[in-house]
Scaffold this motif. Structure first.
Motif, short mmCIF file in Angstrom:
data_model
loop_
_atom_site.label_atom_id
_atom_site.label_comp_id
_atom_site.label_asym_id
_atom_site.label_seq_id
_atom_site.Cartn_x
_atom_site.Cartn_y
_atom_site.Cartn_z
N ASN B 11 0.82 -1.21 0.00
CA ASN B 11 0.00 0.00 0.00
C ASN B 11 0.85 1.26 0.00
N THR B 12 2.08 1.16 -0.52
CA THR B 12 3.02 2.29 -0.48
C THR B 12 3.45 2.66 -1.90
N PRO B 13 2.73 3.58 -2.53
CA PRO B 13 3.01 3.90 -3.94
C PRO B 13 4.45 4.34 -4.17
N ASP B 38 -7.43 -2.91 7.73
CA ASP B 38 -8.46 -2.09 7.08
C ASP B 38 -7.96 -1.41 5.80
N GLU B 39 -6.76 -1.75 5.36
CA GLU B 39 -6.25 -1.21 4.10
C GLU B 39 -6.03 -2.31 3.06
N ASP B 41 -8.11 -3.73 1.04
CA ASP B 41 -8.78 -3.41 -0.24
C ASP B 41 -7.95 -2.40 -1.04
N ALA B 42 -7.45 -1.38 -0.35
CA ALA B 42 -6.67 -0.33 -1.02
C ALA B 42 -5.39 -0.90 -1.63
N ILE B 45 -6.02 -3.03 -4.81
CA ILE B 45 -6.31 -2.22 -6.00
C ILE B 45 -5.04 -1.52 -6.48
N LEU B 46 -4.25 -1.03 -5.53
CA LEU B 46 -3.01 -0.34 -5.90
C LEU B 46 -2.04 -1.28 -6.60
N ARG B 48 -2.77 -4.06 -8.13
CA ARG B 48 -3.36 -4.41 -9.44
C ARG B 48 -3.03 -3.33 -10.47
N ASN B 49 -3.24 -2.05 -10.09
CA ASN B 49 -2.95 -0.96 -11.04
C ASN B 49 -1.48 -0.86 -11.38
N ALA B 50 -0.64 -1.07 -10.38
CA ALA B 50 0.81 -1.02 -10.64
C ALA B 50 1.20 -2.09 -11.65
#
Lengths: 92, 294
Positions: B11-13, B38-39, B41-42, B45-46, B48-50
């Motif tokens: 979860n760390t772009p 609680d992160e 889901d985020a 998705i992140l 997956r997009n990466a």
């Protein structure tokens, strides 16, 4: 039409990320997007367009969106928008 | 070639988007321990997009999914398999049944996604006493399993002992895991060295892992990648010796000689096999810019 039913947030204020707040829009109003960005002058329009595209993918036509962009790439911004929308359309 | 594998929190772009420039042969995009409950889901998705939009170049991508005892692992696979990361890493694999459970689910997904059967490969993370004792059964449970990976932190908690820099407490697990993986004909990867500031320690730990037969080693900090790459690359001397062995073998074959020796040492089949492995590795390194490439 998708509907934002509650306030939701996603992302962080860290560098290369974006923080998104989304909440239900007022009756009769469309999309209200507020944008703060470290690269507002260069990429403000492009960031807004990406946000609108993701809202459109979920058929969201009415919502208030606050975006605090910290230099996020498109794929990151899309991910944070999608997360906020999914969280906002979920029923309790 | 997979000498080094660098864990990056899912979860760390800021870390993920630079993943290919940190020197590691592979990055492990972590949806498990590095992501708050609680992160999840985020992060999913992140990541997956990466995988969809970022070009990671020659750097392989591995996704560590959530454990089979959670409600997340199937969602992780549904979301990420369409993007075909190089490998999926299931954590806390304890038995062959765990692999068969994932295998069954992946087979269904592959059919739905019109992917070839067994398109999704697994690197099984063994980090419990049960997993270590079942290592060979896990390694040979499915042709999807391409490597075993040792997780030292959770393992020592399960063993009720302290994790130390020297690693005596995981010596048995390391050897057992390497032996099981090699018996099954797959690779073995060593646990990260967790003291980010110990620049000496990482060299010693990586050298010890290589001496046991590991293929490569994981890192939790980019600071450790250079040491791991260098330790798991053949030296110039080793490469020269390997070529020398192959020349001697070729000459003996041409002369119809059976027994071969080089500088007084018998060259038998295992030595030739090791020489071939060294040359293959040297050639792979040359393709990316030489043996000192990190």
């Amino acid at each position: 039409m998708g509907q934002i039913v509650k306030k939701a947030t996603a992302g962080t204020m860290e560098s290369s990320d974006a923080y998104i707040e989304i909440s239900p829009g007022e009756e009769g109003e469309g999309l209200d997007i507020q944008l703060e960005s470290v690269v507002y002058h260069q990429f403000g329009q492009a960031i807004r367009k990406v946000a609108e595209e993701v809202l459109q993918e979920f058929s969201i036509e009415r919502a208030k969106v606050r975006i605090v962009d910290r230099g996020a790439l498109d794929c990151v911004l899309r991910a944070r928008m999608e997360t906020a929308i999914r969280r906002g359309i979920e029923e309790e | 070639m997979r000498r080094s594998m660098l864990f990056l929190p899912g979860n760390t772009p800021n870390m993920i988007i630079h993943g290919d420039s940190l020197g590691a042969d592979a990055i492990i995009l972590d949806l498990e321990d590095a992501v708050a409950p609680d992160e999840k889901d985020a992060a999913r998705i992140l990541v997956r997009n990466a995988l969809q939009y970022q070009d990671f170049g020659r750097c392989e991508t591995i996704v560590r999914i959530n454990g089979l005892d959670t409600s997340e692992w199937q969602l992780d696979l549904q979301t990420l398999c369409p993007l075909q990361p190089d490998f999926i890493m299931p954590p806390k694999v304890g038995s062959a049944e765990d692999i068969l459970k994932i295998d069954h689910y992946l087979s269904q997904l592959e059919t739905q996604l019109h992917l070839p059967p067994n398109a999704v490969g697994l690197i099984a993370l063994l980090e419990t006493a049960l997993g270590i004792e079942n290592a060979f059964a896990i390694a040979s449970a499915s042709s999807r399993v391409k490597a075993l990976f040792l997780g030292g932190e959770d393992l020592t908690a399960d063993l009720h002992c302290q994790r130390t820099a020297k690693g005596e407490e995981i010596r048995y697990a390391r050897s057992r895991l390497v032996c099981a993986a090699r018996a099954a004909g797959i690779d073995a990867y060593d646990t990260p060295f967790t003291d980010v500031n110990d620049d000496e320690g990482i060299w010693e730990d990586a050298q010890f892992a290589r001496s046991l037969g590991f293929t490569g080693k994981a890192a939790i900090s980019p600071r450790h990648v250079k040491a791991i790459n260098q330790v798991f690359s053949p030296s110039e001397k080793e490469i020269a010796y390997a070529y020398e062995i192959m020349e001697v073998i070729q000459a003996a074959k041409e002369q119809g000689r059976g027994a071969v020796s080089l500088r007084g040492k018998m060259i038998d089949a295992p030595i030739v096999e090791r020489a071939k492995q060294t040359i293959a590795m040297a050639q792979a390194l040359q393709e990316i810019g030489g043996s000192n490439y990190v």
